[in-house]
Design a protein around this motif. Structure first.
Motif, PDB file in Angstrom:
ATOM      1  N   ARG A  98      15.709 -12.758 -21.278  1.00 19.16           N
ATOM      2  CA  ARG A  98      15.871 -14.191 -20.996  1.00 19.16           C
ATOM      3  C   ARG A  98      14.632 -15.015 -21.368  1.00 19.16           C
ATOM      4  O   ARG A  98      14.742 -16.164 -21.775  1.00 19.16           O
ATOM      5  CB  ARG A  98      16.185 -14.376 -19.510  1.00 19.16           C
ATOM      6  N   SER A 131      26.237 -28.516 -26.398  1.00 20.26           N
ATOM      7  CA  SER A 131      25.681 -27.608 -25.404  1.00 20.26           C
ATOM      8  C   SER A 131      24.346 -27.034 -25.873  1.00 20.26           C
ATOM      9  O   SER A 131      23.392 -26.933 -25.096  1.00 20.26           O
ATOM     10  CB  SER A 131      26.681 -26.486 -25.143  1.00 20.26           C
ATOM     11  N   LEU A 132      24.263 -26.681 -27.144  1.00 18.26           N
ATOM     12  CA  LEU A 132      22.996 -26.189 -27.700  1.00 18.26           C
ATOM     13  C   LEU A 132      21.961 -27.303 -27.747  1.00 18.26           C
ATOM     14  O   LEU A 132      20.766 -27.074 -27.499  1.00 18.26           O
ATOM     15  CB  LEU A 132      23.226 -25.640 -29.108  1.00 18.26           C
ATOM     16  N   LYS A 134      21.772 -29.795 -25.702  1.00 16.26           N
ATOM     17  CA  LYS A 134      21.304 -30.016 -24.336  1.00 16.26           C
ATOM     18  C   LYS A 134      20.325 -28.930 -23.908  1.00 16.26           C
ATOM     19  O   LYS A 134      19.402 -29.177 -23.127  1.00 16.26           O
ATOM     20  CB  LYS A 134      22.507 -30.034 -23.389  1.00 16.26           C
ATOM     21  N   ALA A 135      20.535 -27.711 -24.438  1.00 13.12           N
ATOM     22  CA  ALA A 135      19.618 -26.608 -24.113  1.00 13.12           C
ATOM     23  C   ALA A 135      18.283 -26.742 -24.843  1.00 13.12           C
ATOM     24  O   ALA A 135      17.352 -25.966 -24.589  1.00 13.12           O
ATOM     25  CB  ALA A 135      20.273 -25.278 -24.460  1.00 13.12           C
ATOM     26  N   GLU A 137      17.648 -26.291 -28.100  1.00 14.70           N
ATOM     27  CA  GLU A 137      17.388 -25.284 -29.134  1.00 14.70           C
ATOM     28  C   GLU A 137      18.250 -25.503 -30.374  1.00 14.70           C
ATOM     29  O   GLU A 137      18.430 -24.575 -31.159  1.00 14.70           O
ATOM     30  CB  GLU A 137      17.676 -23.879 -28.569  1.00 14.70           C
ATOM     31  N   ARG A 215      29.375 -21.637 -24.617  1.00 10.17           N
ATOM     32  CA  ARG A 215      28.302 -22.431 -24.043  1.00 10.17           C
ATOM     33  C   ARG A 215      27.014 -22.182 -24.813  1.00 10.17           C
ATOM     34  O   ARG A 215      26.762 -21.070 -25.295  1.00 10.17           O
ATOM     35  CB  ARG A 215      28.104 -22.069 -22.577  1.00 10.17           C
ATOM     36  N   GLY A 216      26.181 -23.231 -24.869  1.00  6.57           N
ATOM     37  CA  GLY A 216      24.923 -23.093 -25.578  1.00  6.57           C
ATOM     38  C   GLY A 216      24.034 -22.021 -24.973  1.00  6.57           C
ATOM     39  O   GLY A 216      23.400 -21.239 -25.680  1.00  6.57           O
ATOM     40  N   ALA A 217      24.000 -21.939 -23.627  1.00  7.50           N
ATOM     41  CA  ALA A 217      23.160 -20.941 -22.959  1.00  7.50           C
ATOM     42  C   ALA A 217      23.601 -19.526 -23.333  1.00  7.50           C
ATOM     43  O   ALA A 217      22.766 -18.627 -23.496  1.00  7.50           O
ATOM     44  CB  ALA A 217      23.244 -21.143 -21.447  1.00  7.50           C
ATOM     45  N   LEU A 220      22.402 -18.737 -26.845  1.00 10.52           N
ATOM     46  CA  LEU A 220      20.966 -18.424 -26.832  1.00 10.52           C
ATOM     47  C   LEU A 220      20.717 -17.018 -26.291  1.00 10.52           C
ATOM     48  O   LEU A 220      19.875 -16.277 -26.815  1.00 10.52           O
ATOM     49  CB  LEU A 220      20.222 -19.458 -25.977  1.00 10.52           C
TER      50      LEU A 220
END
Length: 716
Positions: A98, A131-132, A134-135, A137, A215-217, A220
């Protein structure tokens, strides 16, 4: 396009990290022991009333079918206990991933599409992009819409909506669109084409399906997992079904969310780093995939020869063959997909998958493949072959019954050869029946027990009371649907073996599911078979009829069952009653929530409606904005030597294409053959010329079709 990223430096392993072989042996030994024991009991039951060739066939079919059920049950049992005691042999438990920095790592996210609902595919892309973003990245990712569409209206719509989307997201150069010149090898060829032309710019690529959402998370996490596990070549997530509205869709969605965790935990128990690939929602290390996963052209004629249709299992096998690991990251949340909303659409999808899986019979014994890969391939084949085997089992049983009635002789029951059994024939039959029902339904019970252990998770399904009620209704529906699946899959397998195609009528979906006429066209044979079969068994032996009643009932009521379960109103009624609730319905993630809002807005405004038939060509010629996009994209193709060669081969830029253009203006699109219209669309010079001509020529020199199209464009 993104700048070239650092080239990957694959690390090839020679030994598996865990003692996977022991797990495979233990798992399959359990299934085989159970099958051996129950098959012995079944043989003894047959033995009690004399032996015959037909009973030998019946025993062989029973053994194969029970083994398949037993493997499924073992997956659930092992998965249940793994979830109970915990499992450190998961990819996400091997390293601390992580906190890993992915700076400098470039990943492509690809959307292979083929005549899809463009607006909805692009909204799913928008959800992943946002979503990415917002993350924080998004700079490490590029998106590729890889079109294989053959419908000219879809082609133009894809181009227009692509630029609108890229401008809306301020993502010019981040979201790329490419339509292939041909659709050789379908989806696998589409991905291969991307990798050939752009793949080496990226260390990884993530494959989405047209109905995928992520989801972006989660994306990642997938990249980080690849980075900290350099021996891993592919990570497959387990998509959860979402956004179902019809009753059928919601039942499937509920079953997926409730039962999948224990099944996939069991699957991961024995497959470990020798997992499988399902074709989407997965991240792939680019360089080994390019090197080792070029699919072979199978010898012989169709349906088994030629291009490999279901590419994913084979690509996973080729990756494993070269010692790259493949994992199921089944505990990564945030991977979703949508599913068919009615039984007929679901069967259409099965037809495509059936042919691809049957084709794997040509691959399963290929030299050099890992044993686990052969198991994956065989399980895929028997996923469809089990239906005709079940049908054959029932017919053989009926034949034995008919033979006995025809002979007029009574059975002379002898003692069982299983010495520990001190039961009569009827008790013996009930014992086997009870074991079979336990093997079939135990996974559902274990899934509910697993749910009850976690109060928060149970609340996400609407509470235990609603979850249990939903599971009972789902089980009843599945029992009625199973005979239809048996007939459908048996037909698919038979027609594929004889090289015969299956014709499907045009999908006739209204605002509330399929029509009665559409259901009758697709189910009348099922109804007739159910009535005739049930009547025949009733005439032969009335007590046996009641054993067959659940099989015949599903067939007889197939038409109303198909219609009512396709309806969103019935799905909504179930929702308001608290039935078939899933975590994504009760507490939707932001990505899913925004996606639903966007889709609802598209439906209400009508802006998501696909281009009308024939309008794609008109818009591409008349609208200066769309014409400029289309022409520039076609011109760009000539910069690629591979594409330029293919364009030349199909006749683009030949003088006759200009003649087609003249004919198009004077007589309208119906004067051209479909292939000629596609040639005109593919020729940038002719399309640019047509745009000027349609606005400069006197109206009366144009075909009435153009005059009408121009008036409509002016009104809008």
């Amino acid at each position: 396009m993104s700048p070239a990223a650092n080239q990957p430096n694959p690390t090839i392993i020679s030994q598996p990290r865990v003692r996977r072989g022991h797990r495979v042996f233990f798992f399959y030994s359990s299934a085989l022991l159970l099958t051996g024991f129950v098959s012995w009991l079944f043989a003894d039951l047959m033995w009690r009333t004399d032996w015959s060739i037909s009973k030998t066939i019946l025993l062989a079919l029973f053994t194969i079918l029970f083994l398949l059920c037993s493997i499924g049950c073992m997956n659930a049992i092992f998965g249940f206990f793994i979830r109970l005691i915990g499992d450190n042999s998961r990819l996400t438990q091997l390293n601390d991933y992580r906190s890993h920095d992915i700076k400098g790592i470039s990943t492509a996210i690809v959307f292979p599409i083929y005549n899809e609902d463009v607006a909805r595919v692009y909204e799913r892309l928008r959800a992943a992009y946002r979503s990415l973003q917002k993350a924080g990245e998004i700079e490490h990712f590029d998106f590729y819409i890889l079109s294989d569409s053959t419908n000219p209206d879809k082609w133009v719509e894809e181009e227009k909506r692509w630029l609108d989307l890229a401008r809306d997201l301020d993502a010019i150069g981040k979201i790329n669109y490419r339509r292939r010149v041909n659709n050789e090898a379908k989806k696998s060829g589409n991905i291969h084409d991307f990798l050939t032309n752009w793949g080496r710019r990226y260390r990884y690529f993530i494959v989405f399906d047209a109905d995928s959402i992520m989801r972006g998370a989660t994306i990642l996490d997938m990249v980080r997992l690849m980075e900290v596990n350099p021996e891993v070549g592919l990570i497959q997530t387990v998509p959860a079904l979402v956004n179902a509205e019809s009753l059928f869709g919601r039942i499937q969605q509920f079953a997926n969310r409730l039962y999948a965790p224990i099944f996939i935990s069991g699957l991961n128990y024995w497959s470990q780093n020798f997992g499988n690939y399902w074709g989407h929602n997965a991240i792939i290390r680019t360089e080994p995939f390019i090197q080792f996963c070029d699919l072979p052209h199978l010898p012989g004629r169709k349906p088994f020869g030629g291009q490999i249709l279901s590419h994913d299992f084979v690509e996973a096998a080729l990756m494993l063959k070269e010692n790259w690991q493949i994992w199921f990251a089944y505990d990564l949340e945030g991977s979703y997909e949508e599913a068919p909303q009615d039984m007929i659409e679901n069967a259409q999808r099965d037809r495509r998958w059936c042919q691809g899986n049957m084709q794997h019979a040509m691959v399963v014994f290929a030299k050099g493949l890992r044993g686990v890969s052969r198991i994956h391939l065989l399980m895929g084949i028997f996923g469809y072959l089990s239906s005709p085997l079940w049908l054959l089992f029932l017919l053989t049983f009926n034949f034995i019954l008919w033979s006995r009635e025809l002979s007029g002789l009574s059975d002379i029951t002898v003692h069982a050869f299983t010495p520990f059994l001190k039961v009569d024939g009827m008790q013996h039959a009930f014992l086997i029946f009870g074991i079979c029902m336990t093997v079939i339904f135990l996974p559902k019970v274990l899934a509910l027990i697993d749910l009850a252990r976690d109060k928060q998770r149970a609340l996400a399904f609407g509470g235990m009371r609603h979850a249990i009620t939903s599971a009972i209704v789902e089980t009843t529906f599945s029992s009625l649907q199973a005979p239809l699946q048996m007939l459908w899959h048996s037909k698919f397998v038979t027609t594929i073996l004889f090289g015969i195609g299956v014709n499907w009528g045009t999908q006739n979906r209204g605002s509330d599911g399929i029509s009665w006429a559409h259901a009758v066209r697709n189910h009348w044979a099922h109804t007739a078979i159910g009535l005739v079969w049930g009547y025949a068994v009733w005439r032969l032996d009335q007590p046996t009829f009641w054993w067959f009643a659940p099989v015949c009932a599903g067939m007889v009521i197939s038409i109303p069952m198909s219609v009512f379960t396709s309806r969103a109103t019935w799905g909504e009624r179930a929702r308001t009653s608290g039935l078939f609730m899933t975590p994504e319905e009760i507490l939707p993630p932001p990505e899913i929530k925004r996606l639903r809002e966007r889709m609802k807005a598209l439906d209400e405004s009508g802006s998501g409606e696909p281009f009308a038939s024939g309008s794609g060509l008109a818009i591409a010629v008349i609208d200066p904005y769309v014409n400029a996009i289309h022409v520039s994209l076609q011109r760009e193709k000539w910069l690629n030597p591979q594409y330029a060669e293919m364009l030349a081969q199909i006749g683009v830029a030949r003088p006759e294409v200009r003649e087609y253009g003249e004919k198009l203006l004077a007589e309208g699109p119906d004067a051209l053959k479909p292939a000629e219209r596609m040639l005109v669309l593919a020729d940038s010079r002719v399309m640019s010329w047509l745009h000027h001509q349609v606005w400069q020529r006197p109206n009366e020199t144009l075909a009435p079709w153009w005059q009408k199209a121009i008036r409509k464009y002016a009104r809008n």
